[in-house]
Design a protein around this motif. Structure first.
Motif, mmCIF file in Angstrom:
data_model
loop_
_atom_site.group_PDB
_atom_site.id
_atom_site.type_symbol
_atom_site.label_atom_id
_atom_site.label_comp_id
_atom_site.label_asym_id
_atom_site.label_seq_id
_atom_site.Cartn_x
_atom_site.Cartn_y
_atom_site.Cartn_z
ATOM 1 N N ASP A 30 1.180 -1.350 0.340
ATOM 2 C CA ASP A 30 -0.044 -0.012 -0.309
ATOM 3 C C ASP A 30 0.523 1.567 -0.042
ATOM 4 O O ASP A 30 0.296 1.931 -0.389
ATOM 5 C CB ASP A 30 -0.302 0.029 0.999
ATOM 6 C CG ASP A 30 -1.786 -1.102 0.962
ATOM 7 O OD1 ASP A 30 -2.202 -1.174 0.100
ATOM 8 O OD2 ASP A 30 -2.434 -1.571 2.465
ATOM 9 N N TYR A 33 2.978 1.360 -2.979
ATOM 10 C CA TYR A 33 1.836 2.083 -4.595
ATOM 11 C C TYR A 33 1.290 3.532 -4.396
ATOM 12 O O TYR A 33 1.663 4.254 -4.889
ATOM 13 C CB TYR A 33 1.042 1.569 -4.092
ATOM 14 C CG TYR A 33 -0.597 2.058 -5.304
ATOM 15 C CD1 TYR A 33 -0.996 1.530 -6.532
ATOM 16 C CD2 TYR A 33 -1.958 2.917 -4.882
ATOM 17 C CE1 TYR A 33 -1.299 2.098 -7.577
ATOM 18 C CE2 TYR A 33 -2.241 3.249 -5.290
ATOM 19 C CZ TYR A 33 -2.669 3.049 -7.473
ATOM 20 O OH TYR A 33 -3.826 3.419 -7.490
ATOM 21 N N SER A 34 1.350 4.118 -3.149
ATOM 22 C CA SER A 34 0.495 5.273 -2.564
ATOM 23 C C SER A 34 2.405 5.985 -3.257
ATOM 24 O O SER A 34 2.223 7.896 -3.137
ATOM 25 C CB SER A 34 0.427 5.457 -1.943
ATOM 26 O OG SER A 34 0.790 5.524 0.097
ATOM 27 N N SER A 35 3.431 5.872 -2.267
ATOM 28 C CA SER A 35 4.447 7.042 -2.073
ATOM 29 C C SER A 35 6.532 6.863 -2.714
ATOM 30 O O SER A 35 6.968 7.330 -2.310
ATOM 31 C CB SER A 35 5.162 7.909 -0.747
ATOM 32 O OG SER A 35 4.735 5.938 0.149
ATOM 33 N N HIS A 42 5.643 10.601 -7.068
ATOM 34 C CA HIS A 42 4.504 9.194 -7.569
ATOM 35 C C HIS A 42 4.527 8.935 -8.612
ATOM 36 O O HIS A 42 4.796 9.051 -9.540
ATOM 37 C CB HIS A 42 3.296 10.515 -6.846
ATOM 38 C CG HIS A 42 3.261 10.787 -6.062
ATOM 39 N ND1 HIS A 42 2.588 9.548 -4.571
ATOM 40 C CD2 HIS A 42 2.892 11.915 -4.881
ATOM 41 C CE1 HIS A 42 1.995 10.420 -4.070
ATOM 42 N NE2 HIS A 42 3.043 12.030 -4.018
ATOM 43 N N ASP A 45 1.464 5.308 -8.102
ATOM 44 C CA ASP A 45 -0.416 4.942 -8.238
ATOM 45 C C ASP A 45 -0.442 6.471 -9.911
ATOM 46 O O ASP A 45 -2.063 6.310 -9.742
ATOM 47 C CB ASP A 45 -0.654 5.979 -7.472
ATOM 48 C CG ASP A 45 -0.162 7.371 -6.615
ATOM 49 O OD1 ASP A 45 0.907 7.949 -7.006
ATOM 50 O OD2 ASP A 45 -0.317 7.881 -5.364
ATOM 51 N N PHE A 50 -4.719 0.239 -7.876
ATOM 52 C CA PHE A 50 -3.531 -0.498 -6.511
ATOM 53 C C PHE A 50 -4.218 -2.124 -6.811
ATOM 54 O O PHE A 50 -5.056 -2.460 -7.182
ATOM 55 C CB PHE A 50 -4.041 0.302 -5.980
ATOM 56 C CG PHE A 50 -3.882 -1.259 -4.340
ATOM 57 C CD1 PHE A 50 -2.075 -0.777 -4.776
ATOM 58 C CD2 PHE A 50 -3.962 -2.437 -3.533
ATOM 59 C CE1 PHE A 50 -1.598 -1.575 -3.153
ATOM 60 C CE2 PHE A 50 -3.950 -2.417 -3.019
ATOM 61 C CZ PHE A 50 -2.250 -2.743 -2.938
#
Length: 155
Positions: A30, A33-35, A42, A45, A50
């Protein structure tokens, strides 16, 4: 052909890259994916929804390449490092090619992606190179002769 300090250093970079990307993707998909890659950028994402399975698979791939790099770095011979270099090169060139033709994100993200993936591909290509050319004074020896030179006993 011995495993040179330069080759071991390049393999160490492969270990670090595999541990960083692979560990983050596999153990914290998670957050990856986001950072990823961090520092406010980024790169993941922006490329679709995801998918934990896909991100963990990428993490496992990087961890595997890192583990193979570690094994090759610990070897006395250059050959394992060249084989690992082939794996890094194939993966790196194909990965770079995909992202070069599918640029997304800010200009900084695009540049960062291409530079980092280009360096990753170059890592593999550099590992493919022979350690050094044999000098004219160095005779070509059979493996058994080299073993005898080191130990005094022919095996």
């Amino acid at each position: 052909m011995d495993n040179t300090p330069l080759r071991r250093t390049l393999l160490g970079l492969g270990v670090a890259l595999g541990a960083f990307v692979g560990g983050w993707a596999f153990f914290a998909p998670d957050a990856f994916y986001s950072s990823f890659p961090g520092l406010g950028m980024h790169w993941i994402d922006v490329d679709g929804p995801f998918n934990q399975h896909l991100i963990r698979d990428v993490g496992a791939l990087y961890l595997g390449l890192g583990a193979a790099s570690l094994g090759a770095a610990l070897s006395r011979s250059a050959q394992p490092g060249r084989i690992v270099g082939l794996a890094w090169a194939v993966f790196g060139v194909l990965h770079f090619g995909y992202h070069a033709s599918h640029l997304e994100g800010s200009v900084g993200d695009r540049v960062g992606t291409l530079v980092s993936l280009g360096l990753s591909a170059l890592l593999g290509l550099a590992l493919l190179l022979p350690s050094r050319a044999r000098t004219p004074q160095e005779p070509l020896q059979e493996p058994s002769a080299r073993a005898a030179d080191r130990s005094g006993v022919v095996r």
